[in-house]
Design a protein around this motif. Structure first.
Motif, PDB file in Angstrom:
ATOM      1  N   PHE A 150       2.061   1.766  -3.435  1.00  0.00           N
ATOM      2  CA  PHE A 150       0.999   2.370  -4.233  1.00  0.00           C
ATOM      3  C   PHE A 150       0.903   3.876  -3.965  1.00  0.00           C
ATOM      4  CE2 PHE A 150      -3.414   3.886  -3.977  1.00  0.00           C
ATOM      5  CZ  PHE A 150      -3.720   3.900  -5.330  1.00  0.00           C
TER       6      PHE A 150
ATOM      7  N   ARG B 225       4.248   1.221  -9.516  1.00  0.00           N
ATOM      8  CA  ARG B 225       3.331   0.275 -10.156  1.00  0.00           C
ATOM      9  C   ARG B 225       3.254  -1.013  -9.351  1.00  0.00           C
ATOM     10  NH1 ARG B 225       3.218   0.488 -16.514  1.00  0.00           N
ATOM     11  NH2 ARG B 225       1.756  -1.124 -15.948  1.00  0.00           N
ATOM     12  N   LEU B 226       2.062  -1.591  -9.321  1.00  0.00           N
ATOM     13  CA  LEU B 226       1.838  -2.864  -8.636  1.00  0.00           C
ATOM     14  C   LEU B 226       1.272  -3.860  -9.635  1.00  0.00           C
ATOM     15  CD1 LEU B 226      -0.010  -1.635  -5.410  1.00  0.00           C
ATOM     16  CD2 LEU B 226       2.403  -2.148  -5.637  1.00  0.00           C
TER      17      LEU B 226
ATOM     18  N   GLN C 284      -0.550  -7.870  -6.288  1.00  0.00           N
ATOM     19  CA  GLN C 284      -0.065  -6.910  -5.298  1.00  0.00           C
ATOM     20  C   GLN C 284      -1.135  -5.854  -5.011  1.00  0.00           C
ATOM     21  OE1 GLN C 284       3.504  -5.641  -7.349  1.00  0.00           O
ATOM     22  NE2 GLN C 284       4.793  -6.820  -5.941  1.00  0.00           N
ATOM     23  N   ALA C 285      -1.835  -5.419  -6.061  1.00  0.00           N
ATOM     24  CA  ALA C 285      -2.888  -4.416  -5.892  1.00  0.00           C
ATOM     25  C   ALA C 285      -4.029  -4.959  -5.041  1.00  0.00           C
ATOM     26  CB  ALA C 285      -3.405  -3.969  -7.253  1.00  0.00           C
TER      27      ALA C 285
ATOM     28  N   TYR D 172       0.830  -1.199   0.000  1.00  0.00           N
ATOM     29  CA  TYR D 172       0.000   0.000   0.000  1.00  0.00           C
ATOM     30  C   TYR D 172       0.871   1.257   0.000  1.00  0.00           C
ATOM     31  CZ  TYR D 172      -3.935   3.071   0.889  1.00  0.00           C
ATOM     32  OH  TYR D 172      -4.882   4.058   0.799  1.00  0.00           O
TER      33      TYR D 172
ATOM     34  N   LYS E 151      -5.204  -3.326  -1.589  1.00  0.00           N
ATOM     35  CA  LYS E 151      -6.594  -2.892  -1.401  1.00  0.00           C
ATOM     36  C   LYS E 151      -7.204  -3.533  -0.167  1.00  0.00           C
ATOM     37  CE  LYS E 151     -10.474  -0.934  -2.167  1.00  0.00           C
ATOM     38  NZ  LYS E 151     -10.614   0.447  -1.741  1.00  0.00           N
TER      39      LYS E 151
END
Length: 74
Positions: A21, A26-27, A31-32, A18, A36
């Motif tokens: 981010f 970039r993820l 990973q995103a 996080y 989240k």
């Protein structure tokens, strides 16, 4: 959740991603999702608990979801 709030959370993979981010890095898709989940669960400290929010579009992809459906390769 802003960077100050994130810094107060204990260390976890979600926290690291996080912060990445928030820094504009970039993820990958996986990973995103983890980042989240960290944000949504207000910094899930251990990261080893399923959120149990089955109405979330990312629920099936959450890392520690016990009901996670495995995809089949054709």
């Amino acid at each position: 959740m802003d960077k100050k709030d994130v810094e107060k959370c204990s260390s976890s993979r979600g926290k690291t991603l996080y912060l990445k981010f928030l820094s504009g890095e970039r993820l990958s898709a996986s990973q995103a999702i983890i980042a989240k989940c960290f944000e949504c669960m207000c910094g899930f400290d251990s990261g080893r608990v399923s959120c149990e929010v089955s109405s979330c579009a990312l629920f099936n992809f959450m890392p520690y979801n016990k009901e996670k459906k495995k995809s089949r390769k054709i």
